[in-house]
Structures are given as structure tokens and as C-alpha cells.
Design an enzyme around this catalytic site. Structure first.
Site, PDB file in Angstrom:
ATOM      1  N   GLN A  14       0.836  -1.205   0.000  1.00  0.00           N
ATOM      2  CA  GLN A  14       0.000   0.000   0.000  1.00  0.00           C
ATOM      3  C   GLN A  14       0.872   1.257   0.000  1.00  0.00           C
ATOM      4  OE1 GLN A  14      -2.157   0.942   3.572  1.00  0.00           O
ATOM      5  NE2 GLN A  14      -3.497   2.387   2.537  1.00  0.00           N
ATOM      6  N   ASP A  36      10.340  -6.607  -4.165  1.00  0.00           N
ATOM      7  CA  ASP A  36       9.301  -7.266  -3.361  1.00  0.00           C
ATOM      8  C   ASP A  36       9.410  -8.768  -3.637  1.00  0.00           C
ATOM      9  OD1 ASP A  36       6.656  -8.029  -2.146  1.00  0.00           O
ATOM     10  OD2 ASP A  36       6.373  -5.863  -2.105  1.00  0.00           O
ATOM     11  N   ASP A  51      13.330 -11.519  -1.385  1.00  0.00           N
ATOM     12  CA  ASP A  51      12.715 -11.974  -0.137  1.00  0.00           C
ATOM     13  C   ASP A  51      13.656 -11.499   0.961  1.00  0.00           C
ATOM     14  OD1 ASP A  51      11.976 -13.253   2.168  1.00  0.00           O
ATOM     15  OD2 ASP A  51      11.402 -15.120   1.165  1.00  0.00           O
ATOM     16  N   TYR A 141       2.391  -7.861  15.922  1.00  0.00           N
ATOM     17  CA  TYR A 141       2.852  -6.785  15.036  1.00  0.00           C
ATOM     18  C   TYR A 141       3.393  -5.610  15.864  1.00  0.00           C
ATOM     19  CZ  TYR A 141       2.249  -2.817  11.768  1.00  0.00           C
ATOM     20  OH  TYR A 141       2.414  -1.696  11.001  1.00  0.00           O
TER      21      TYR A 141
HETATM   22  N1  LIG Z   1      -0.479   1.018   5.859  1.00  0.00           N
HETATM   23  C1  LIG Z   1      -0.579   1.465   7.097  1.00  0.00           C
HETATM   24  O1  LIG Z   1      -1.630   1.961   7.490  1.00  0.00           O
HETATM   25  C2  LIG Z   1       0.614   1.392   8.018  1.00  0.00           C
HETATM   26  C3  LIG Z   1       0.517   1.926   9.300  1.00  0.00           C
HETATM   27  C4  LIG Z   1       1.604   1.842  10.155  1.00  0.00           C
HETATM   28  C5  LIG Z   1       2.786   1.269   9.721  1.00  0.00           C
HETATM   29  N2  LIG Z   1       2.867   0.750   8.455  1.00  0.00           N
HETATM   30  C6  LIG Z   1       4.119   0.108   8.053  1.00  0.00           C
HETATM   31  O2  LIG Z   1       4.524   0.562   6.772  1.00  0.00           O
HETATM   32  C7  LIG Z   1       5.130  -0.518   6.056  1.00  0.00           C
HETATM   33  C8  LIG Z   1       4.425  -0.690   4.733  1.00  0.00           C
HETATM   34  O3  LIG Z   1       3.059  -0.948   4.989  1.00  0.00           O
HETATM   35  P1  LIG Z   1       2.020  -1.282   3.833  1.00  0.00           P
HETATM   36  O4  LIG Z   1       0.702  -0.858   4.331  1.00  0.00           O
HETATM   37  O5  LIG Z   1       2.510  -0.803   2.544  1.00  0.00           O
HETATM   38  O6  LIG Z   1       2.050  -2.875   3.887  1.00  0.00           O
HETATM   39  P2  LIG Z   1       1.593  -3.924   2.778  1.00  0.00           P
HETATM   40  O7  LIG Z   1       1.217  -5.175   3.464  1.00  0.00           O
HETATM   41  O8  LIG Z   1       0.628  -3.290   1.841  1.00  0.00           O
HETATM   42  O9  LIG Z   1       2.954  -4.151   1.981  1.00  0.00           O
HETATM   43  C9  LIG Z   1       4.035  -4.863   2.516  1.00  0.00           C
HETATM   44  C10 LIG Z   1       4.817  -5.440   1.366  1.00  0.00           C
HETATM   45  O10 LIG Z   1       5.891  -6.210   1.914  1.00  0.00           O
HETATM   46  C11 LIG Z   1       6.043  -7.349   1.099  1.00  0.00           C
HETATM   47  N3  LIG Z   1       6.714  -8.419   1.861  1.00  0.00           N
HETATM   48  C12 LIG Z   1       6.200  -9.202   2.836  1.00  0.00           C
HETATM   49  N4  LIG Z   1       7.129 -10.084   3.251  1.00  0.00           N
HETATM   50  C13 LIG Z   1       8.251  -9.825   2.542  1.00  0.00           C
HETATM   51  C14 LIG Z   1       9.547 -10.381   2.525  1.00  0.00           C
HETATM   52  N5  LIG Z   1       9.891 -11.413   3.308  1.00  0.00           N
HETATM   53  N6  LIG Z   1      10.468  -9.851   1.673  1.00  0.00           N
HETATM   54  C15 LIG Z   1      10.139  -8.826   0.850  1.00  0.00           C
HETATM   55  N7  LIG Z   1       8.920  -8.262   0.818  1.00  0.00           N
HETATM   56  C16 LIG Z   1       7.986  -8.757   1.658  1.00  0.00           C
HETATM   57  C17 LIG Z   1       4.638  -7.744   0.681  1.00  0.00           C
HETATM   58  O11 LIG Z   1       4.667  -8.537  -0.493  1.00  0.00           O
HETATM   59  C18 LIG Z   1       3.994  -6.384   0.475  1.00  0.00           C
HETATM   60  O12 LIG Z   1       4.053  -5.963  -0.868  1.00  0.00           O
HETATM   61  C19 LIG Z   1       5.054  -1.746   6.956  1.00  0.00           C
HETATM   62  O13 LIG Z   1       6.271  -1.895   7.639  1.00  0.00           O
HETATM   63  C20 LIG Z   1       3.961  -1.385   7.930  1.00  0.00           C
HETATM   64  O14 LIG Z   1       4.143  -2.025   9.148  1.00  0.00           O
HETATM   65  C21 LIG Z   1       1.796   0.793   7.607  1.00  0.00           C
END
Ligand SMILES: NC(=O)c1ccc[n+]([C@@H]2O[C@H](COP(=O)([O-])OP(=O)(O)OC[C@H]3O[C@@H](n4cnc5c(N)ncnc54)[C@H](O)[C@@H]3O)[C@@H](O)[C@H]2O)c1
Length: 316
Positions: A14, A36, A51, A141
Site C-alpha cells: 500500500q 518485493d 525476499d 505486530y
Molecule cells: N499502511 C498502514 O496503514 C501502516 C501503518 C503503520 C505502519 N505501516 C508500516 O509501513 C510498512 C508498509 O506498509 P504497507 O501498508 O505498505 O504494507 P503492505 O502489506 O501493503 O505491503 C508490505 C509489502 O511487503 C512485502 N513483503 C512481505 N514479506 C516480505 C519479505 N519477506 N520480503 C520482501 N517483501 C515482503 C509484501 O509482499 C507487500 O508488498 C510496513 O512496515 C507497515 O508495518 C503501515
């Protein structure tokens, strides 16, 4: 020509998908490498399959492209994380250690590591939660993010690695879909409204949570990473606030545009997670240290979300 060479890990997500576009605009497409677990068919630009549990592939990519900054976004989020706690811990921590180790051993200049409001639990005040409020997260988390923040500070103090971090609130944007967090409803609800469908909300109608519009979240990230090193006083993770609201308030905002929008409330396990999180966040440290200021309130966000989603779905 910029000397900055950026690797984004978790770029399909996202936030990552939007941040990738913003970083390309800022530093030039040649200087940004997205990565990714798989490559999306429509992705344009430099991409590596990484990964992040595999340190060697990260190392190889950093060497190959002379990377100077890493944005480490890969994680299993709050709601999804509860389905398999030990696996969530393993992935969230292993990927983080791999990034920190490669960064320090390869002389990477800066690392961005997002934390979350999920670090707060029962013993933090829920209103105007302060930068230094007690951290007793109730989800795996949140535990992984609280630990990660402290490791960020450790790598800075012990090795001088310039890790920078914000505790994002729930991020709301039209560009991408959320990845299994507790604030996902606030994105999904706009899609339903624009499509003229009824929305089923997994939170109680009065559950207020801190949120931020995608534009603000991306700008915060870029501004934090741009700030002079000596301005960064918080080496765990900065509280960051956009705007706080409940499902009932977002519904009221949407009904200013779609008066007949229908919603039912069917709270599930995510309501229990949300109930322990802050309602509002005190982000004065970020405002003071690197001049953070959000621009979008709820109605401004609603207007933009609806306008952009109408274009995407090609509806009136
Ligand atoms: N979206 C939110 O509202 C929010 C809020 C607080 C914190 N965050 C943090 O921001 C970051 C991004 O969030 P997001 O919403 O884009 O998450 P998301 O789940 O949409 O995207 C995470 C991405 O990481 C990839 N991924 C998972 N495991 C992996 C691995 N082993 N190696 C490589 N890639 C891997 C997934 O394929 C995915 O595309 C995260 O660390 C999340 O904790 C997000």
C-alpha cells in the site's frame, strides 16, 4: 545528477507502491530500485525480486546498484499478523536485522524503517498519546515494531547507522489497497461509497483511531529523510499524526457527498485490537525537530478520495 541510490523493500504494498513513484520523481527513475517478493505485471522501472528474509540477496542488490538509502517497508501487518504470531515475529524481525546488517556493513548512508501506532497498548493514555508514552503492545505486530524501534536506536548508537523512523497512523489512499491492517476499513469504505454499495464495518461506529492521508504520509517520509542528521533527536521512532476520526465520522463525511450511503456495523477481532490503540497522537517532537505539519483533514481527504476513485472506476 543525484548520488543517492535507493532500494525499496516491500515496494508492491500500500505504501511502497506510492512511495516508489514519489522517490522516482524526487531522485530520478535511474536511482530507484523497487523490490518485493514478486514483480507486478504493470510495474515500470528497475525491479529486483527480494525476499528480505534472505540476507544474501539484499547484499547482492545493495552491491550491484551501489545503494545509499534503503526504505524497508516489508512486514506482516497488525490484523494479518495475529493469524500466525510466531511467523509474523520471524518475518518482521528477520527482515529488519538483515536490512540493518547489510546497511551497516556496506556503508549505506540512511535507512527508513516505519513503525506504527500499534506500539501503544493498555498503559499508554489514548488521547494525545505522547512520544514517550509507555509501550506495551497487545499484538505481535506491535511487539515487533516496538522491538524494531529499539533496534533502530541501537544500530544508531552502536554503529552510527542513520536509521530514521515514524510511527505511521492508519494510512488512507486511493492509489493502492491496504495490506491487512486494523485501519483498512477507512480505505475500503470509500471504494464501496463510490461503487454505490453498502459497507460492512469491522469496527464499532465510535472507535476513534489516528489516520493519515497518503499524500501526508509520503511527504512526512520524504521530509524526515531529508532533514539534517543533527535535527533527528528521536532515534527510536517519531509519533506522527494526520487526523483522527471514528467510522461514524467518516460515514458522515462521505454522506455529505453520497447522502444515501448505507453502512452496517459488524465488529470482529480487529475491534479488540483497535480498542487498545490511541485515539489521538501528540506529534510535537516531529513538528519541532523536522517541521512536520499535516495538510489533510477528514473532509479534504474524503473529497480527494471520492474524486480519484470515481476516475479509477469510471463512474459519475
Ligand atoms: N499502511 C498502514 O496503514 C501502516 C501503518 C503503520 C505502519 N505501516 C508500516 O509501513 C510498512 C508498509 O506498509 P504497507 O501498508 O505498505 O504494507 P503492505 O502489506 O501493503 O505491503 C508490505 C509489502 O511487503 C512485502 N513483503 C512481505 N514479506 C516480505 C519479505 N519477506 N520480503 C520482501 N517483501 C515482503 C509484501 O509482499 C507487500 O508488498 C510496513 O512496515 C507497515 O508495518 C503501515
Amino acid at each position: 545528477m543525484s548520488d543517492t541510490r535507493i532500494l525499496i523493500i516491500g515496494a508492491n504494498g500500500q505504501l511502497g507502491s506510492v512511495l516508489t513513484v514519489a522517490l522516482k520523481e524526487k531522485f530520478g527513475a535511474d536511482n530507484v530500485i523497487a523490490s518485493d517478493l514478486f514483480k507486478k505485471d504493470d510495474f515500470e522501472g528497475q525491479f529486483e525480486i527480494i525476499d528480505a528474509t534472505d540476507i544474501e540477496v539484499i547484499q547482492k542488490t545493495v552491491d550491484q546498484y551501489n545503494i545509499t538509502q534503503i526504505y524497508h517497508l516489508a512486514a506482516i501487518l497488525s490484523a494479518n499478523g495475529e493469524k500466525n504470531p510466531l511467523r509474523t515475529w520471524e518475518i518482521n524481525m528477520k527482515t529488519l536485522f538483515n536490512v540493518f546488517e547489510v546497511a551497516r556493513l556496506s556503508g549505506v548512508e540512511k535507512v527508513f524503517y516505519p513503525s506504527s501506532i500499534a506500539v501503544f497498548g493498555d498503559n499508554a493514555p489514548q488521547d494525545e498519546t505522547s512520544q514517550t508514552a509507555y509501550l506495551d503492545p497487545a499484538t505481535v505486530y506491535g511487539i515487533s515494531k516496538a522491538a524494531g524501534e529499539n533496534w533502530a536506536q541501537y544500530y544508531y548508537m552502536r554503529y552510527g547507522l542513520d536509521v530514521r523512523s515514524v510511527r505511521y497512523p492508519g494510512v488512507i489512499g486511493y492509489q493502492s489497497l491496504p495490506g491487512g491492517g486494523t485501519t483498512d476499513y477507512a480505505v475500503d469504505i470509500y471504494h464501496k461509497a463510490v461503487l454505490g454499495e453498502e459497507f460492512s464495518c469491522f469496527l464499532n461506529e465510535d472507535e476513534v483511531l489516528p489516520m493519515i492521508f497518503m499524500e501526508d504520509a509520503i511527504r512526512a517520509t520524504l521530509e524526515l529523510m531529508d532533514a539534517p542528521k543533527e535535527a533527528i533527536k528521536v532515534r527510536t521512532s517519531y509519533n506522527l499524526a494526520g487526523t483522527s476520526f471514528s467510522p461514524a465520522e467518516i460515514v458522515a463525511s462521505i454522506r455529505k457527498i453520497y447522502p444515501d450511503f448505507k453502512v452496517k456495523y459488524e465488529p470482529d477481532f480487529r475491534q479488540d485490537i483497535a480498542a487498545k490503540w490511541p485515539r489521538t497522537i501528540d506529534d510535537s517532537a516531529a513538528r519541532q525537530d523536522w517541521n512536520w505539519k499535516p495538510e489533510y483533514d477528514l473532509d479534504a481527504m474524503t473529497a480527494t478520495m471520492i474524486e480519484k476513485l470515481k476516475e479509477q472506476y469510471n463512474v459519475q
